[in-house]
Design a protein around this motif. Sequence first.
Motif: not given
Length: 112
Positions: A5-10, A18-23, A98-112
């Motif tokens: 199932s897909r889950k919405t992430y905040c 911030i988007g929706e993706a698989s768990p 980002d340009r400072r060497g930080n990373y983050r995990l984000i869903p590819l699909e935006k929540t409608p």
Amino acid sequence: MNIHSRKTYCCPNCGSSIGEASPVERILDADLTRQQRLIVTALSERVGEWVRVSHLENLIWAGNETKRPIDVSRQSISTQIFKIKEVIRPLGWFVGSDRRGNYRLIPLEKTP
């Protein structure tokens, strides 16, 4: 729970979607190396939150149970992130940077 199932992430800061993706747990079941799994675990603790590359370096050093020489430079982490992106894209995830060497995990699909 249906693991497909897909889950919405905040956003961890403002709380807006911030988007929706698989768990996120499905990523950890993917074909990842030990170092990649450590990186994904750190990034998935709070989806959408920036993680410093120095934190990732420390995790990889601490997780080196074999005590073999390993390359934990910013460039090696960048290479691992590139490889992670290829594995997690079909699961609906992306690793932003980002340009400072930080990373983050984000869903590819935006929540409608």
